[in-house]
Design a protein around this motif. Structure first.
Motif, mmCIF file in Angstrom:
data_model
loop_
_atom_site.group_PDB
_atom_site.id
_atom_site.type_symbol
_atom_site.label_atom_id
_atom_site.label_comp_id
_atom_site.label_asym_id
_atom_site.label_seq_id
_atom_site.Cartn_x
_atom_site.Cartn_y
_atom_site.Cartn_z
ATOM 1 N N TYR A 38 -14.621 39.723 -29.119
ATOM 2 C CA TYR A 38 -14.610 41.094 -29.624
ATOM 3 C C TYR A 38 -14.796 41.058 -31.138
ATOM 4 O O TYR A 38 -14.045 40.393 -31.843
ATOM 5 N N GLU A 39 -15.777 41.770 -31.641
ATOM 6 C CA GLU A 39 -16.086 41.740 -33.064
ATOM 7 C C GLU A 39 -15.465 42.934 -33.795
ATOM 8 O O GLU A 39 -15.148 43.952 -33.177
ATOM 9 N N PRO A 40 -15.284 42.823 -35.113
ATOM 10 C CA PRO A 40 -14.629 43.895 -35.894
ATOM 11 C C PRO A 40 -15.344 45.250 -35.806
ATOM 12 O O PRO A 40 -14.707 46.300 -35.919
ATOM 13 N N ASN A 41 -16.663 45.223 -35.591
ATOM 14 C CA ASN A 41 -17.411 46.483 -35.533
ATOM 15 C C ASN A 41 -17.324 47.164 -34.169
ATOM 16 O O ASN A 41 -17.997 48.169 -33.922
ATOM 17 N N GLY A 42 -16.500 46.614 -33.272
ATOM 18 C CA GLY A 42 -16.328 47.206 -31.957
ATOM 19 C C GLY A 42 -17.251 46.638 -30.899
ATOM 20 O O GLY A 42 -17.088 46.931 -29.713
ATOM 21 N N ARG A 43 -18.210 45.827 -31.306
ATOM 22 C CA ARG A 43 -19.118 45.218 -30.350
ATOM 23 C C ARG A 43 -18.432 44.049 -29.651
ATOM 24 O O ARG A 43 -17.573 43.402 -30.230
ATOM 25 N N TRP A 44 -18.804 43.795 -28.433
ATOM 26 C CA TRP A 44 -18.313 42.609 -27.746
ATOM 27 C C TRP A 44 -19.515 41.758 -27.328
ATOM 28 O O TRP A 44 -20.632 42.251 -27.155
#
Length: 214
Positions: A38-44
């Motif tokens: 899970y990335e900080p920008n909300g992308r997985w």
């Protein structure tokens, strides 16, 4: 809950392994590992490692069958090894020096570790859009499909094509077998819908998400 006659028509694992909270899990036969990120920008995204010493990887069988996603583009970035991919009938080979491969929504594709590789295949893949909405390729789809196939192998049960089709249907995705390459997507979509909803769910009692029942 499947009834006895449904289990007789289409056998399935008696016990399901709970991987609903795991961010890292192995595929059937320990051929590959999926690591959800899970990335900080909300992308997985998912980092996949296909182990070169595994017979399924050597045979080019560690990736998914030919399929497509209706709602999402898919991206691949190789970190190690050689990724072989077929996109709309054209085969490509990618290494870490080749940048990002984008597969548009609606494109028939599959991928695997190329047999000429001398090291395990490691790549990072992510869908776009990746919002938390229903009926898209998401983390639950990966857990459902990987967990189901692993449980079938553990119990010596042949995986049901209908259960897998239902998983794909719930993720707005579709199997596109090579022997049906001449059939337009919209016709395959109708057949896929009938097999998923009328046969898999209606007749055989399969469910679209095993995660919610664990």
């Amino acid at each position: 809950m499947a009834r006895a006659w449904q289990r007789w028509l289409s056998p399935r694992p008696l016990l399901r392994t709970n991987i609903s909270t795991q961010t890292s899990f192995l595929t059937a036969g320990n051929a590959a590992r999926y690591e959800v990120i899970y990335e900080p920008n909300g992308r997985w995204g998912c980092r996949e490692t296909h182990y070169i010493d595994n017979p399924r990887v050597k045979a080019g069988m560690s990736g998914p069958p030919l399929h497509l996603h209706w709602k999402q583009d898919e991206f691949f970035r190789v970190e190690q090894g050689i990724l072989a991919a077929i996109v709309d009938g054209k085969e490509r080979h990618l290494t870490k020096d080749d940048g990002t491969l984008m597969i548009p929504a609606g494109s028939r594709h599959r991928f695997w570790s190329h047999p000429s590789a001398t090291e395990s295949l490691v790549f990072y893949a992510w869908p776009d859009p990746c919002k938390d909405v229903n009926n898209i390729l998401d983390v639950n789809f990966l857990r459902n499909a990987v967990g189901y196939l692993s449980d079938c192998e553990r119990e010596g049960v042949k995986p049901s094509l209908f259960q897998l089709i239902l998983f794909y249907q719930d993720a707005s995705s579709m199997w596109t077998p090579e022997f049906l390459s001449w059939v337009p997507n919209f016709i395959l979509s109708g057949l896929h819908y009938v097999l998923a909803n009328w046969v898999a769910a209606g007749l055989l009692g399969y469910v679209s998400s095993c995660v919610s029942t664990w």
